[in-house]
Structure formats: C-alpha cells, structure tokens
Scaffold this active site. Structure first.
Site, mmCIF file in Angstrom:
data_model
loop_
_atom_site.group_PDB
_atom_site.id
_atom_site.type_symbol
_atom_site.label_atom_id
_atom_site.label_comp_id
_atom_site.label_asym_id
_atom_site.label_seq_id
_atom_site.Cartn_x
_atom_site.Cartn_y
_atom_site.Cartn_z
ATOM 1 C CE1 TYR A 18 -4.316 2.121 0.851
ATOM 2 C CE2 TYR A 18 -2.547 3.077 1.839
ATOM 3 C CZ TYR A 18 -3.753 3.601 1.019
ATOM 4 O OH TYR A 18 -4.770 4.086 1.163
ATOM 5 C CD GLN A 37 -11.990 2.476 -1.005
ATOM 6 O OE1 GLN A 37 -11.912 2.724 -0.051
ATOM 7 N NE2 GLN A 37 -10.949 3.369 -1.649
ATOM 8 C CG ASN A 56 -6.710 7.330 5.948
ATOM 9 O OD1 ASN A 56 -6.648 5.789 6.235
ATOM 10 N ND2 ASN A 56 -6.988 7.853 4.912
ATOM 11 C CB SER A 112 6.829 10.249 11.934
ATOM 12 O OG SER A 112 6.145 9.717 10.721
ATOM 13 C CD GLN A 162 10.290 11.868 11.446
ATOM 14 O OE1 GLN A 162 9.924 10.590 11.225
ATOM 15 N NE2 GLN A 162 11.690 11.952 10.962
ATOM 16 C CG HIS A 168 13.391 7.515 12.404
ATOM 17 N ND1 HIS A 168 12.025 7.949 12.887
ATOM 18 C CD2 HIS A 168 13.539 7.152 11.183
ATOM 19 C CE1 HIS A 168 11.404 8.019 11.196
ATOM 20 N NE2 HIS A 168 12.060 6.946 10.682
ATOM 21 C CD GLU A 183 2.112 -33.924 25.610
ATOM 22 O OE1 GLU A 183 1.385 -34.267 24.422
ATOM 23 O OE2 GLU A 183 3.299 -33.198 25.509
#
Length: 439
Positions: free
Chosen positions: A139, A200, A223, A246, A268, A337, A424
């Site tokens: 993406y 979507q 987002n 960030s 940033q 960072h 077991e």
C-alpha cells in the site's frame, strides 16, 4: 499571526520530571469509533461484492468515475513511460536510491535468508527451508502527499526475497497520478498496479476480487482507515505492522551544529501534528541554542503550521545529567528514529538497546535513511521497537522445519516421544512412534 514552536522544556533533575515525561510520551492509538464502523462496512462490502464495491468506494472517496477495474490497473508500459519522462536528475536519484536499497537487502538475504540443514550422529537430517511468499500487496499513500520512497522500501525487499508477484495499490484522488511514484514502481520491479486506496484497497488485497488477486501479506503505511483495515484482516493475511505517528529522538552532546539538530527535529514534526520530536542533551546552553534555531528556521518552512502544532503538542527538549542517562531514557522511549549527534557515537551506541533505526554521528541525518542510505525506512513506532524490527527480506519469507529421521534415529527418538506422549494421554501419538521401533 507569528507562529511560535515551544517544545516542552524538562530536566531529569526536577522533582516532577517523571510525571511530565510520561504525559508528553502518551499517545492513544485508539481510532475513532466512526472510523472503525466505516472500515467494518467497507470490508464487508468488498468481501461480498468484490470489484463492484471497490469501484463504488473509489468513486466516492477518490472522485474517480471508473467504469471498470481494468481502467484502474496501470500497465507496465505506463510505469516505464513515467520513468522515462522524469527529469534526468530525478531518474538518477531514483535509480541510485533503488540500487542502495537493493544492495542492503541483498546483504540481508545472504546473512539470514538461506535454507540450512545438518545430520546428527545417527543420520537424522534437521534443518529449515526458507521460501518466499507467493504474492504480496504493498500500500502506497497517495492523498496529501506522494511517497516514491515507500515504493522502493516495500517492493525491493520483497523482490530480493524472491516474491513471485508484487501487487501495488495507490489512491489517485481526482485521477491525478504522481509520475515519480509510478516510476519508482517501474524501478522496483512491481508487477501489477491498481489506482485504488483506503480500506477498500486493503479489503481487495485481503479477500481478492475478480480483478485484484488475493495476496498473502500486506505492507505499507496509510491513514487511520488503512491501519484499521489492516488490523481487521490480519490472520486472513499477514501484515507488516500497525504504524503510529512518526518519531525522532536526538541524543546530543552539544558538538553538532544547533541548526542541524533543529532541522532534524523539524524533519519528523512536518509529517503531522501527532509526530514526536525529542532532544536529550546534558548541555543546557546547547538546548537554548537549539530553541533559538527553531525560532529562526520555523518561518522558512512551508509546513510551519504542522511543525508548530507537533512541537508544541508532543515535542520536548530534555536536560539530562549526562549522556549515559540520556541513553537510558532513550531505551525507555524506544523511538522509531534515533540520532546520536555526538563526536563519539560509537561510545554510546552499545548502551542503546531499543530503536527502529540508529543514525550515528552528526553527518547522519534521519532524512538520508528515509530516502537513499539503504536500510529500510519502514520502522516500528510507539515504543514497539522494544520487540519488533524494521521491514526486511525476512518479512517476505516463511520458514518450514525440515526433519528426516533415519532408521537408527527413530529408535532413539521414538522411545522419547512415546514416553512423553503417554504422559500427555495421547496414545495415538505414542503408537505412531512405537510402530517404528525394532523389537
């Protein structure tokens, strides 16, 4: 109105430091209930109606009145044309950055990406088979800004890992395609590109539609809607991480020019108002010089309003007792960072355990890592560097254990397995091992 950026000033020697420090670090990752409900509805529609739903949401959110999914898929020739039409300087920068990113991830592949095996004293083979994922989706954000660097950082390690098909999705609001993003897809070897975005697009990659193939893993930033969708489809497909705002943390001993440090904090802060920029330094006079440079440089910045809101809301200039204490505080923060703006960066680096990426020395600005140094810029945020790592070739591979038991080995291992299986209460397990034992 004159903008004023005033990061919170703290000192570790103050009695109220701990409470103020924790308050400044706090960031809620809870997404708005409206976002969650909208994402739920979008994913349900894509799962049920496939391409029809993707087209509907693309019309609504990206203002693209596409008649079919075919019109939203870009041909490789279009990517190549976008690359060839770039100015020569951009073509060179893109190719050079891609080559550095590829070289770094090829070295990573050689170090950790190979299958291995050995045989024990009884001839039993044990090992691990490393294989690439079949198909991944990346993406790439495309709303407020374009990110060709994200294309390189997501697609190239997938390509180096040996992924057979890389499918990229990128929103193009109003039909506006960024040529640098398309050129980056060409340079990075992306196989298929769809101009769709949002929840979507995540749904289409996770569930598959008539036009969009189902992938095994989805990587890349987005987002709140994209992050929520990735969280919801995890388990059906793999994801890289749920990224927060960030972050940059600068450890300074006062030897780096104050304007360099101020601009690194800006680098940033300009992302968005929730980004966090923190400076730790044992030199109070240097902190004051950095604040003066913030005041001087801020009016020159095109994104001054965003920087101001970020620094005022989440930024901090913290006076520490010494550099060792600064390193200890950095480990508590576990930043995305981490810059060591010091004349002796290798003195302090061994003390630093938690960070997405560590930038050593005054000349190593974080922005070089974002674009072209070579290591990946997809990094853990929100203190998750305590337990997670940068995106790499290992994110596009899976590992299968190899076991080939010899006849002699079955006699030794079979008795051990039989004993444990009976303990077991799993008699079929025990019998399966016992049947291979010699009388």
């Amino acid at each position: 109105m004159t903008l004023q950026a005033r990061p919170l000033r703290l000192s570790t020697a103050d009695a109220g430091f701990e409470a103020a420090f924790q308050a400044r670090l706090h960031w809620s990752a809870d997404t708005d209930a409206q976002v969650e409900q909208a994402v739920t509805d979008i994913l349900a529609a894509v799962r049920a109606r496939g391409d029809e739903a993707v087209l509907e949401y693309t019309r609504r959110f990206d203002r693209l009145d596409a008649a079919s999914m075919e019109s939203l898929q870009l041909a490789p020739a279009q990517l190549k044309a976008a690359f060839e039409q770039l100015p020569a300087a951009q073509r060179l920068a893109l190719e050079t950055a891609a080559e550095r990113v590829r070289s770094y991830h090829e070295a990573q592949m050689q170090a950790s990406g190979q299958s291995w095996s050995y045989r024990d004293a009884e001839g039993t083979l044990l090992g691990q088979k490393v294989t690439p994922l079949d198909r991944v989706g990346i993406y790439v954000p495309g709303g407020k800004a374009a990110y060709p660097s994200s294309v390189l950082m997501n697609a190239i390690p997938a390509q180096v890992a040996g992924v057979a098909e890389i499918v990229m999705v990128v929103p193009t609001p109003g039909g506006e395609k960024n040529p640098l993003v398309l050129a980056a897809a060409h340079v990075a070897g992306v196989h298929r590109v769809f101009t769709i975005g949002g929840a979507q697009a995540v749904g289409a990659l996770a569930y598959g539609t008539d036009a969009v193939p189902r992938v095994d893993k989805i990587t890349g930033p987005g987002n709140a809607y994209v992050a929520s969708a990735k969280r919801r489809v995890f388990g059906l497909v793999g994801i890289d991480m749920i990224a927060g705002p960030s972050e940059i943390l600068v450890l300074a001993d006062g030897s780096t020019p104050a304007d360099w440090v101020a601009m690194d904090l800006f680098s940033q802060a300009e992302h968005d108002e929730l980004a966090q920029s923190i400076l730790l330094c044992p030199d109070g006079a240097f902190l004051e010089r950095v604040q003066q440079e913030i005041d001087r440089l801020l009016p020159q910045m095109p994104r001054a309003e965003i920087i101001t809101r970020s620094l005022n809301g989440r930024g901090a200039l913290i006076l520490t007792r010494d550099m060792a204490e600064a390193c200890a505080i950095s480990n508590r923060i576990a930043p995305e960072h981490l810059e060591i703006a010091s004349q002796e960066p290798h003195r302090w680096e061994p003390l630093l355990r938690h960070a997405g990426a560590i930038f050593l020395g005054g000349y190593t600005s974080e922005s070089l890592g974002d674009y072209c140094a070579g290591p990946n810029h997809v990094l853990p945020t929100s203190s998750t560097a305590r337990f997670s790592s940068p995106l790499g070739v290992y994110d596009f591979q899976k590992r299968s254990s190899l076991i080939e038991v010899s006849e002699a080995g079955a006699q030794t291992l079979g008795r051990i397995a039989s004993t444990l299986a009976h303990g077991e209460g799993l008699q079929a397990h025990a019998r399966a091992a016992e049947m291979r034992l010699k009388p």
